[in-house]
Design an enzyme around this catalytic site. Structure first.
Site, PDB file in Angstrom:
ATOM      1  CE  LYS A  43      30.985  40.491  33.177  1.00 37.76           C
ATOM      2  NZ  LYS A  43      31.448  39.641  32.036  1.00 37.76           N
ATOM      3  CD  GLU A  91      23.801  33.856  37.023  1.00 37.77           C
ATOM      4  OE1 GLU A  91      23.368  34.983  36.690  1.00 37.77           O
ATOM      5  OE2 GLU A  91      24.455  33.123  36.257  1.00 37.77           O
ATOM      6  NE  ARG A 107      28.593  41.930  27.645  1.00 34.51           N
ATOM      7  CZ  ARG A 107      28.186  40.679  27.805  1.00 34.51           C
ATOM      8  NH1 ARG A 107      27.526  40.067  26.844  1.00 34.51           N
ATOM      9  NH2 ARG A 107      28.437  40.051  28.939  1.00 34.51           N
ATOM     10  CG  HIS A 127      26.795  38.134  34.656  1.00 36.86           C
ATOM     11  ND1 HIS A 127      27.089  36.974  33.999  1.00 36.86           N
ATOM     12  CD2 HIS A 127      25.714  37.868  35.443  1.00 36.86           C
ATOM     13  CE1 HIS A 127      26.232  36.026  34.389  1.00 36.86           C
ATOM     14  NE2 HIS A 127      25.394  36.545  35.257  1.00 36.86           N
ATOM     15  NE  ARG A 135      22.604  36.528  27.601  1.00 32.37           N
ATOM     16  CZ  ARG A 135      23.816  36.035  27.919  1.00 32.37           C
ATOM     17  NH1 ARG A 135      24.284  36.163  29.172  1.00 32.37           N
ATOM     18  NH2 ARG A 135      24.546  35.448  27.021  1.00 32.37           N
ATOM     19  CE1 TYR A 177      30.866  34.751  34.722  1.00 37.12           C
ATOM     20  CE2 TYR A 177      32.280  35.940  36.257  1.00 37.12           C
ATOM     21  CZ  TYR A 177      31.353  35.942  35.225  1.00 37.12           C
ATOM     22  OH  TYR A 177      30.908  37.126  34.688  1.00 37.12           O
ATOM     23  CG  ASN A 208      31.965  41.243  28.684  1.00 40.57           C
ATOM     24  OD1 ASN A 208      31.944  41.320  29.909  1.00 40.57           O
ATOM     25  ND2 ASN A 208      31.634  40.137  28.036  1.00 40.57           N
TER      26      ASN A 208
HETATM   27  P1  RTP Z   1      28.196  36.938  31.126  1.00 39.09           P
HETATM   28  O1  RTP Z   1      28.067  35.511  31.600  1.00 39.09           O
HETATM   29  O2  RTP Z   1      29.298  37.696  31.843  1.00 39.09           O
HETATM   30  O3  RTP Z   1      26.893  37.666  31.110  1.00 39.09           O
HETATM   31  O4  RTP Z   1      28.677  36.930  29.608  1.00 39.09           O
HETATM   32  P2  RTP Z   1      28.187  36.011  28.438  1.00 39.09           P
HETATM   33  O5  RTP Z   1      27.095  35.094  28.876  1.00 39.09           O
HETATM   34  O6  RTP Z   1      27.932  36.920  27.270  1.00 39.09           O
HETATM   35  O7  RTP Z   1      29.509  35.165  28.138  1.00 39.09           O
HETATM   36  P3  RTP Z   1      29.984  33.763  28.731  1.00 39.09           P
HETATM   37  O8  RTP Z   1      30.265  32.846  27.590  1.00 39.09           O
HETATM   38  O9  RTP Z   1      29.059  33.310  29.818  1.00 39.09           O
HETATM   39  O10 RTP Z   1      31.393  34.163  29.371  1.00 39.09           O
HETATM   40  C1  RTP Z   1      31.468  34.733  30.652  1.00 39.09           C
HETATM   41  C2  RTP Z   1      32.450  35.868  30.649  1.00 39.09           C
HETATM   42  O11 RTP Z   1      33.767  35.348  30.462  1.00 39.09           O
HETATM   43  C3  RTP Z   1      34.549  36.318  29.775  1.00 39.09           C
HETATM   44  N1  RTP Z   1      35.051  35.711  28.546  1.00 39.09           N
HETATM   45  N2  RTP Z   1      36.306  35.791  28.188  1.00 39.09           N
HETATM   46  N3  RTP Z   1      38.744  35.553  26.812  1.00 39.09           N
HETATM   47  C4  RTP Z   1      37.655  34.991  26.299  1.00 39.09           C
HETATM   48  O12 RTP Z   1      37.649  34.404  25.229  1.00 39.09           O
HETATM   49  C5  RTP Z   1      36.407  35.142  27.030  1.00 39.09           C
HETATM   50  N4  RTP Z   1      35.237  34.638  26.666  1.00 39.09           N
HETATM   51  C6  RTP Z   1      34.369  34.999  27.646  1.00 39.09           C
HETATM   52  C7  RTP Z   1      33.664  37.504  29.480  1.00 39.09           C
HETATM   53  O13 RTP Z   1      33.823  38.457  30.544  1.00 39.09           O
HETATM   54  C8  RTP Z   1      32.290  36.883  29.502  1.00 39.09           C
HETATM   55  O14 RTP Z   1      31.323  37.855  29.736  1.00 39.09           O
HETATM   56 MG    MG Z   2      27.233  33.870  30.602  1.00 42.80          MG
END
Ligand code: RTP
Ligand code: MG
Length: 140
Positions: free
Chosen positions: A11, A128, A104, A117, A87, A51, A114
């Site tokens: 990112k 994807e 991370r 992805h 993951r 997204y 973070n």
């Molecule tokens: P990713 O999709 O990026 O691999 O991350 P992830 O599964 O661990 O998290 P996800 O719930 O899919 O959220 C996607 C991305 O959104 C941002 N985020 N911001 N401000 C907030 O509360 C918040 N929560 C999530 C993060 O960049 C997260 O990786």
């Molecule tokens: Mg995710």
């Protein structure tokens, strides 16, 4: 276990700090092979499309702004159990909760910035990867 492919994105917070090589080293040390890779500036439409599953979430607008704030490196990773393995290597979404040694924990700045992805299922990984790469760009 089966050989799988997953989509990774390094990112903008990480590319800005010149961390692509350090993150790639963690990926390779975990036994994952980078079978496709390109550095791109996402358009707003590309980031919104990627997204789209999060479009009802409160953080969607900020997330899209963040993802277009600088270059990203999109990658296809291949290896045993690649989706779950990556993951684990990434660590928890919020770096405050991430395990020692994860990407991370080592590099992320915040829950949003973070650093990486990774696809969350084999089905989403295929979608994807196809979003960013033609079959001819993936060399296993
Ligand atoms: P990713 O999709 O990026 O691999 O991350 P992830 O599964 O661990 O998290 P996800 O719930 O899919 O959220 C996607 C991305 O959104 C941002 N985020 N911001 N401000 C907030 O509360 C918040 N929560 C999530 C993060 O960049 C997260 O990786
Ligand atoms: Mg995710």
């Amino acid at each position: 276990m089966a050989v799988e492919r997953t989509l990774s994105i390094i990112k903008p917070d990480a590319t800005r700090r010149n961390l692509t090589g350090k993150i790639n080293a963690v990926i390779e040390e975990a036994g994952l092979r980078i079978v496709a890779q390109k550095r791109v500036a996402l358009t707003r439409a590309q980031a919104e499309g990627f997204y789209a599953v999060h479009k009802e979430r409160s953080f969607f607008g900020e997330l899209v702004d963040f993802m277009i704030s600088g270059p990203v490196v999109v990658q296809a990773l291949e290896g045993e159990n690649a989706v779950a393995t990556y993951r684990e290597v990434m660590g928890a979404t919020n770096p405050a909760n991430a395990e020692e040694g994860t990407i991370r924990k080592q590099f992320a700045e915040s829950i949003e910035a973070n650093s990486v992805h990774g696809s969350d299922s084999l089905e989403n990984a295929a979608i994807e990867i196809a979003y960013f790469f033609a079959q001819t760009e993936i060399v296993g």
